[in-house]
Design a protein around this motif. Structure first.
Motif, PDB file in Angstrom:
ATOM      1  N   LEU A 112     -55.984   5.734  41.907  1.00 35.30           N
ATOM      2  CA  LEU A 112     -55.342   5.654  43.051  1.00 35.30           C
ATOM      3  C   LEU A 112     -55.514   6.581  44.285  1.00 35.30           C
ATOM      4  N   GLU A 113     -55.888   5.782  45.222  1.00 32.34           N
ATOM      5  CA  GLU A 113     -56.224   6.589  46.495  1.00 32.34           C
ATOM      6  C   GLU A 113     -55.173   7.054  47.415  1.00 32.34           C
ATOM      7  N   PHE A 114     -54.069   7.039  46.903  1.00 28.73           N
ATOM      8  CA  PHE A 114     -52.751   7.332  47.617  1.00 28.73           C
ATOM      9  C   PHE A 114     -52.525   8.756  46.508  1.00 28.73           C
ATOM     10  N   ARG A 115     -51.730   9.543  47.147  1.00 33.77           N
ATOM     11  CA  ARG A 115     -51.005  10.799  46.606  1.00 33.77           C
ATOM     12  C   ARG A 115     -49.592  10.883  46.814  1.00 33.77           C
ATOM     13  N   ASN A 116     -48.707  11.422  46.016  1.00 33.56           N
ATOM     14  CA  ASN A 116     -47.433  11.720  46.493  1.00 33.56           C
ATOM     15  C   ASN A 116     -47.133  12.963  46.355  1.00 33.56           C
ATOM     16  N   LYS A 117     -46.845  13.543  47.366  1.00 35.68           N
ATOM     17  CA  LYS A 117     -46.322  15.071  47.502  1.00 35.68           C
ATOM     18  C   LYS A 117     -44.782  15.345  47.561  1.00 35.68           C
ATOM     19  N   VAL A 214     -44.824   3.579  43.634  1.00 29.66           N
ATOM     20  CA  VAL A 214     -43.665   4.444  42.646  1.00 29.66           C
ATOM     21  C   VAL A 214     -44.193   4.347  41.257  1.00 29.66           C
ATOM     22  N   SER A 215     -44.251   2.981  40.554  1.00 30.90           N
ATOM     23  CA  SER A 215     -44.525   3.255  39.168  1.00 30.90           C
ATOM     24  C   SER A 215     -45.600   3.959  38.637  1.00 30.90           C
ATOM     25  N   GLU A 216     -46.516   4.459  39.747  1.00 21.06           N
ATOM     26  CA  GLU A 216     -47.642   5.364  39.399  1.00 21.06           C
ATOM     27  C   GLU A 216     -47.050   6.834  39.585  1.00 21.06           C
ATOM     28  N   PHE A 217     -46.090   6.983  40.375  1.00 17.37           N
ATOM     29  CA  PHE A 217     -45.465   8.438  40.830  1.00 17.37           C
ATOM     30  C   PHE A 217     -44.393   8.791  39.725  1.00 17.37           C
ATOM     31  N   ILE A 218     -43.849   7.801  39.142  1.00 18.74           N
ATOM     32  CA  ILE A 218     -42.691   8.241  38.255  1.00 18.74           C
ATOM     33  C   ILE A 218     -43.153   9.099  36.934  1.00 18.74           C
ATOM     34  N   TYR A 248     -37.728   1.115  34.042  1.00 22.23           N
ATOM     35  CA  TYR A 248     -36.921   1.630  32.549  1.00 22.23           C
ATOM     36  C   TYR A 248     -38.022   2.505  31.992  1.00 22.23           C
ATOM     37  N   ILE A 249     -37.629   3.625  31.728  1.00 24.60           N
ATOM     38  CA  ILE A 249     -38.246   4.528  30.850  1.00 24.60           C
ATOM     39  C   ILE A 249     -37.426   4.961  29.623  1.00 24.60           C
ATOM     40  N   PRO A 250     -38.013   4.096  28.534  1.00 18.06           N
ATOM     41  CA  PRO A 250     -37.038   4.382  27.382  1.00 18.06           C
ATOM     42  C   PRO A 250     -36.989   5.750  26.678  1.00 18.06           C
ATOM     43  N   GLU A 251     -38.200   6.712  26.739  1.00 17.63           N
ATOM     44  CA  GLU A 251     -38.098   7.957  26.159  1.00 17.63           C
ATOM     45  C   GLU A 251     -37.400   8.921  26.579  1.00 17.63           C
ATOM     46  N   LYS A 252     -36.833   8.585  28.130  1.00 15.68           N
ATOM     47  CA  LYS A 252     -35.992   9.283  28.845  1.00 15.68           C
ATOM     48  C   LYS A 252     -34.606   8.965  28.921  1.00 15.68           C
ATOM     49  N   LYS A 253     -34.332   7.670  28.518  1.00 15.47           N
ATOM     50  CA  LYS A 253     -33.318   6.907  28.393  1.00 15.47           C
ATOM     51  C   LYS A 253     -32.801   6.703  29.989  1.00 15.47           C
ATOM     52  N   GLU A 254     -33.699   6.346  30.855  1.00 11.19           N
ATOM     53  CA  GLU A 254     -33.367   6.379  32.363  1.00 11.19           C
ATOM     54  C   GLU A 254     -33.760   4.953  32.665  1.00 11.19           C
ATOM     55  N   ILE A 255     -32.725   4.410  33.670  1.00 12.33           N
ATOM     56  CA  ILE A 255     -33.242   3.296  34.468  1.00 12.33           C
ATOM     57  C   ILE A 255     -33.160   3.494  35.906  1.00 12.33           C
ATOM     58  N   TYR A 256     -33.928   3.076  36.732  1.00  7.48           N
ATOM     59  CA  TYR A 256     -34.015   3.309  38.371  1.00  7.48           C
ATOM     60  C   TYR A 256     -33.615   1.792  39.029  1.00  7.48           C
ATOM     61  N   THR A 314     -29.051   6.561  31.239  1.00  6.76           N
ATOM     62  CA  THR A 314     -28.516   7.125  32.799  1.00  6.76           C
ATOM     63  C   THR A 314     -29.399   6.267  33.977  1.00  6.76           C
ATOM     64  N   GLU A 315     -28.330   5.953  34.820  1.00  3.61           N
ATOM     65  CA  GLU A 315     -28.604   5.143  36.002  1.00  3.61           C
ATOM     66  C   GLU A 315     -28.956   5.970  37.046  1.00  3.61           C
ATOM     67  N   LYS A 316     -30.245   5.628  37.628  1.00  2.00           N
ATOM     68  CA  LYS A 316     -30.611   6.527  38.823  1.00  2.00           C
ATOM     69  C   LYS A 316     -30.872   5.353  39.891  1.00  2.00           C
ATOM     70  N   LEU A 317     -31.332   5.956  41.252  1.00  2.00           N
ATOM     71  CA  LEU A 317     -31.684   5.018  42.408  1.00  2.00           C
ATOM     72  C   LEU A 317     -32.995   5.604  43.000  1.00  2.00           C
ATOM     73  N   ILE A 318     -33.646   4.702  43.365  1.00  2.82           N
ATOM     74  CA  ILE A 318     -34.968   5.054  44.278  1.00  2.82           C
ATOM     75  C   ILE A 318     -34.785   4.301  45.530  1.00  2.82           C
ATOM     76  N   ILE A 319     -35.052   4.965  46.655  1.00  2.00           N
ATOM     77  CA  ILE A 319     -35.323   4.222  47.838  1.00  2.00           C
ATOM     78  C   ILE A 319     -36.619   4.378  48.263  1.00  2.00           C
ATOM     79  N   PHE A 320     -37.432   3.468  48.648  1.00  5.71           N
ATOM     80  CA  PHE A 320     -38.723   3.313  49.049  1.00  5.71           C
ATOM     81  C   PHE A 320     -38.694   3.150  50.607  1.00  5.71           C
ATOM     82  N   LEU A 321     -39.338   3.768  51.420  1.00  2.00           N
ATOM     83  CA  LEU A 321     -39.176   3.628  52.871  1.00  2.00           C
ATOM     84  C   LEU A 321     -40.558   3.545  53.487  1.00  2.00           C
TER      85      LEU A 321
END
Length: 381
Positions: A112-117, A214-218, A248-256, A314-321
């Motif tokens: 991926l030619e983009f990076r997340n800092k 975001v799916s790449e950076f989580i 959804y990430i089963p191993e962490k039991k997290e859903i965003y 655990t329910e969490k939120l992601i905002i992409f702007l």
């Protein structure tokens, strides 16, 4: 991407590359010339890495190569980009020097030619890896083309806006048909031309980029599953209600639960995103098992892998702007930290913010419109 590495055991040679300047010494010029002539038509960036071995330690300097008349210029890059290239080449903690071999061309696999800092624990900024902001500001088409390439990537479109399942047998003709059908449904192509003033289009562009990036950076060691709401669109003007999607990430039991906004002002984008999340607050607790089978495994690209989403997640939120008014890290961080709506939301839910500066919303939409017409030609002609 192919990278030229120049190996040396002489400190005075290494010191010649302390700063940007013309490349000298005939053998070095010839090696750079050969590298330039072979790759400058197919690569947007040509990098020269100087690898200096001193006893058992290795030191690096990195620059971009440009040609001016018959000369080649070494344009030293910032330490941050230098570190990225060294890490992606896989030579950070290893010595790849072979006795008597002073030049090698090494490959960085297409990633991926983009990076997340990360700016802090909750916020981060997405940008192109190999370009400076100065380069992008002087020629913003570079950024626009990279973003459009993500949007008009056939695999991405099939994954995010169709019910494609790799377990079934599809001919290439049928995959192409599904690709164009999905593009039409989400309004990225139209026989009459797309309306770039349509706010639903802006939102769908935001959603598409959000799911792809975001799916790449989580972070996750195991499987990650995405649930993009774009698959429910049957016409460009149709808005899909509720959250824009889930990860959804089963191993962490997290859903965003995901929310995307595309506005010129970062502050306005934050306010609109928070407002949308508050408006459909009940959806934060929707029964995702109703649609568990539609979650797509990012690694295998398969749907129908999930039977249920456990109740103890655990329910969490992601905002992409996406915004165009600021791009510098400290400015982005400052706007987020001072936004009262976001601070109130963060008190209720753990919320991650991803910001993609786009430099000019209007210019991007006009570029996107032109790319849409080119892509649509194959479908409608």
């Amino acid at each position: 991407m192919m990278i030229l590495v120049h190996y040396t055991t002489q400190e005075f040679v290494f010191n010649k590359f302390k700063a940007s300047g013309e490349i000298t010494y005939q053998d070095r010029i010839e090696e750079v010339k050969n590298y330039y002539e072979r790759y400058h038509r197919t690569q947007e960036n040509l990098f020269l890495v100087i690898s200096f071995t001193n006893n058992s330690k290795v030191y690096y300097r990195v620059g971009k190569i440009t040609a001016i008349n018959d000369s080649f210029i070494f344009n030293k890059v910032a330490k941050e980009l230098s570190n990225i290239l060294i890490e992606e080449l896989g030579i950070k903690n290893s010595n790849t020097y072979d006795l008597g071999v002073f030049y090698k061309v090494l490959r960085i696999e297409n990633k991926l030619e983009f990076r997340n800092k990360n700016l802090d624990r909750y916020s981060s900024k997405i940008r192109l890896k190999y370009f400076t902001w100065k380069e992008l500001i002087s020629k913003n088409e570079i950024l626009f083309k990279k973003i459009s390439d993500i949007i008009f990537n056939k695999d991405n479109v099939i994954k995010l806006a169709s019910t494609y399942n790799p377990d079934l047998t599809y001919s290439q003709a049928l995959i192409t048909k599904k690709y164009f059908s999905a593009l039409q449904n989400i309004g990225f192509i139209s026989e009459d031309g797309i309306n770039i003033n349509h706010t639903v289009l802006h939102g769908d562009i935001g959603e598409f980029l959000m799911h792809t990036l975001v799916s790449e950076f989580i972070e996750s060691i195991g499987d990650k599953y995405i649930y993009p709401k774009l698959i429910f669109k049957t016409s460009p003007s149709m808005a899909v209600y509720g959250n824009d999607g889930s990860i959804y990430i089963p191993e962490k039991k997290e859903i965003y639960y995901l929310e995307a906004k595309f506005y010129s002002s970062l502050n306005q984008a934050i306010n609109k995103a928070v407002g949308s999340l508050e408006k459909h607050n009940d959806d934060l607790h929707e029964d995702m098992n109703y649609s568990a089978e539609l979650f797509r495994n990012i690694r295998t690209n398969r749907t129908n892998e999930l039977v249920e989403i456990t109740d103890d997640v655990t329910e969490k939120l992601i905002i992409f702007l996406i915004c165009d008014d600021i791009y510098k890290e400290d400015e982005v961080k400052n706007v987020i930290e001072k936004n009262s709506d976001f601070l109130k939301l963060k008190e209720k839910f753990e919320t991650l913010v991803f910001v993609l500066p786009i430099l000019s919303k209007n210019d991007f939409l006009e570029f996107f419109q032109a790319q849409s017409m080119l892509e649509g030609k194959e479908c409608y002609e």
